[in-house]
Structures are given as structure tokens and as C-alpha cells.
Design an enzyme around this catalytic site. Structure first.
Site, PDB file in Angstrom:
ATOM      1  N   ARG A   1       0.825  -1.296   0.016  1.00 43.03           N
ATOM      2  CA  ARG A   1       0.331   0.073  -0.062  1.00 43.03           C
ATOM      3  C   ARG A   1       0.680   1.252   0.144  1.00 43.03           C
ATOM      4  O   ARG A   1       0.427   2.498  -0.328  1.00 43.03           O
ATOM      5  CB  ARG A   1      -0.838   0.069   1.039  1.00 43.03           C
ATOM      6  CG  ARG A   1      -2.087  -0.754   1.191  1.00 43.03           C
ATOM      7  CD  ARG A   1      -2.811  -0.870   2.446  1.00 43.03           C
ATOM      8  NE  ARG A   1      -3.560   0.572   2.687  1.00 43.03           N
ATOM      9  CZ  ARG A   1      -4.595   0.767   1.954  1.00 43.03           C
ATOM     10  NH1 ARG A   1      -5.435   0.093   0.926  1.00 43.03           N
ATOM     11  NH2 ARG A   1      -5.181   1.918   2.061  1.00 43.03           N
TER      12      ARG A   1
ATOM     13  N   ASP B   1      -4.820   7.794   5.645  1.00 41.17           N
ATOM     14  CA  ASP B   1      -5.294   6.527   6.402  1.00 41.17           C
ATOM     15  C   ASP B   1      -4.693   6.708   7.797  1.00 41.17           C
ATOM     16  O   ASP B   1      -3.839   7.403   8.207  1.00 41.17           O
ATOM     17  CB  ASP B   1      -4.349   5.382   5.900  1.00 41.17           C
ATOM     18  CG  ASP B   1      -5.079   4.625   4.741  1.00 41.17           C
ATOM     19  OD1 ASP B   1      -6.345   4.652   4.502  1.00 41.17           O
ATOM     20  OD2 ASP B   1      -4.384   4.062   3.860  1.00 41.17           O
TER      21      ASP B   1
END
Ligand code: SAM
Length: 244
Positions: free
Chosen positions: A154, A169
Site C-alpha cells: 500500500r 489513512d
């Protein structure tokens, strides 16, 4: 980025690599993951990879030689890895910062244990580090290895379509993410906050910042000590602390 995962359950990992974000990243050539069946590196035809523990007691221990041979062969076939990571509940905790650090490497080998664990000499002589996904024990290193692949992947540019969504995030700035809503606006009386359907982008931005700071303060206040808050977030934090 190359990942080599050494396991006695290759199909478990193959299934993970065939779906979702990681599969798309592999198709695009950002990731080059490969799974290796540890039994292929066993000395006998039966593919024995475990034996009884010295000193007695319950359970089986994974033999060292198959791991030694697997890493040697990977070195020849896939090049010298930057890290050989032993998955272990006794290792360094996997955090966002650790995932970012690993994402800067070009080639990682992940060794998955089973049973009572792997002969200690693999940790001493083959592994360059040990990684844990948390203070609990699961039955094998496969799930932990998959967690590492996904968390690290990611962080690579292009793996998640929208880079902005990775930037905000939880943990990236030592803050938790704000709450998310989608349609319907009214779920049997549970309404989406009015501000989110107001169309006022400045207000929405402010609400999101406030929600993220509040959540972090309520759930993980220790994160805020390391969080690079901007002026507006600092003001929100002062306000929230003052309103206790
Ligand atoms: N007896 C070992 C101990 O208590 O430290 C646990 C062995 S566990 C049942 C078998 C394998 O699962 C380990 O060798 C490791 O590869 C993996 N594993 C289990 N929990 C893990 C965790 N929290 N993080 C990383 N790997 C883990």
C-alpha cells in the site's frame, strides 16, 4: 518490488495474491511476488520439514535445513534479498512506520513458521530480522506474511489507485482516520451528519479534521504526542481538551 514467501501452505498465499490490490499491483509490474513450497527444499522424498523438539515436550519444530536451502536457492534465482524476515510473534511489531521503511527495499523474503516455531538457528543465521503482527499467536506465518505484503504494498506509489486515500489513512500522520458515510443519507433514522450533505467544502474539511483529532484523542491519545498536527488541528485539540 520482489516478495518471496516461503511456506508449507503455498495455496493459501496464492489465493491471497490472486485478488484485490496486490493482484492488480502485480499485473502492473509494481509488485513481483512469488510463493515457494518449503517441502521442495526438504532432504527426503516425503518432504519432511519438521521434527521432534530437543529436550522433549509437545509439538513439532520446523527443521532448519529446508529454510537454509530455500533462501540459498532464492538468492541464486531471484537475486540477493535486502531482508530475510522471519515471521514470529516475538519479533519487532509491524507498524505503519515499519511498513514505510520496508517499502523502500527492493526485495524481501518472508519465512513462515508453523507448529512450535522454527529451529532457532534459522533466526540466528538466515534471517536478518523478525516481524510480529501483534501480541497474540496464530497457527502459522502465512497470515502474518500476507499482512506484511499488503501493508508494505500500500505504501508503494501506484498500488492504491487514489494516493490521497493512503495519505489520510489511520497512523500515516499518527492520527486516526475520520468516520466515513455513504448513501442512504437516512438509515431507518440513523442520519448522516448534516454537514456532509451541505455541499460546504470548507465546513466538511473542518468537520473531518475535528472528527479525526477527536477520535484519536478518545481512542489513541498517545499517538497525538508524535503527530505533526497543523495549526488548525492544534487549535481543534486545544478546544477538545478544554471542553472535557
Ligand atoms: N511457540 C511460538 C511462540 O509462542 O512464540 C509460536 C509458534 S506459532 C503457533 C507458529 C508460527 O506462526 C510462528 O513460527 C510464526 O511464523 C507464526 N506466527 C504466529 N503468531 C505470529 C505473530 N503474531 N506474528 C508473526 N508471526 C506469527
Amino acid at each position: 518490488m520482489k516478495f518471496d514467501i516461503v511456506t508449507i501452505f503455498p495455496r493459501m498465499v496464492d489465493a491471497f495474491l490472486a485478488e484485490g490490490v496486490v493482484a492488480r499491483a502485480a499485473e502492473r509490474g509494481i509488485l513481483d511476488p512469488a510463493v515457494h513450497d518449503l517441502r521442495r527444499f526438504a532432504a527426503d522424498r516425503r518432504g519432511t520439514v519438521d521434527d521432534v523438539p530437543y529436550g522433549g515436550g509437545p509439538g513439532m519444530v520446523m527443521k532448519p535445513e529446508p529454510f537454509v536451502r530455500a533462501v540459498e536457492q532464492l538468492r541464486e534465482q531471484r537475486g540477493s534479498p535486502d531482508a530475510v524476515v522471519l515471521m514470529s510473534p516475538q519479533g519487532t511489531a509491524l507498524t505503519h512506520a515499519k511498513a514505510v521503511q520496508l517499502s523502500r527495499l527492493k526485495h524481501i523474503v518472508l519465512l513462515c513458521g508453523r507448529y512450535e516455531g522454527i529451529d532457532e538457528r534459522v533466526r540466528e543465521q538466515v534471517a536478518t530480522e523478525e516481524l510480529s503482527i501483534g501480541d497474540y499467536v496464530v497457527s502459522g506465518g502465512e497470515l502474518p506474511a500476507m499482512v506484511v505484503v499488503e501493508a508494505v504494498a500500500r505504501q508503494l506509489p501506484g498500488v492504491v489507485g487514489d494516493a490521497e486515500s493512503v495519505r489520510r489513512d489511520s497512523f500515516v500522520r499518527n492520527l486516526l482516520d475520520w468516520p466515513h458515510y455513504t448513501r442512504p443519507a437516512d438509515l431507518d433514522g440513523a442520519r448522516v451528519p448534516d454537514v456532509l450533505i451541505s455541499g460546504n467544502h470548507a465546513e466538511i474539511r473542518r468537520w473531518r479534521k475535528r472528527s479525526a483529532v477527536r477520535r484519536t484523542l478518545e481512542r489513541r491519545p498517545e499517538l497525538l504526542e508524535q503527530s505533526p498536527l497543523d495549526e488548525e488541528e492544534r487549535e481543534i485539540l486545544r478546544d477538545l481538551r478544554g471542553s472535557d
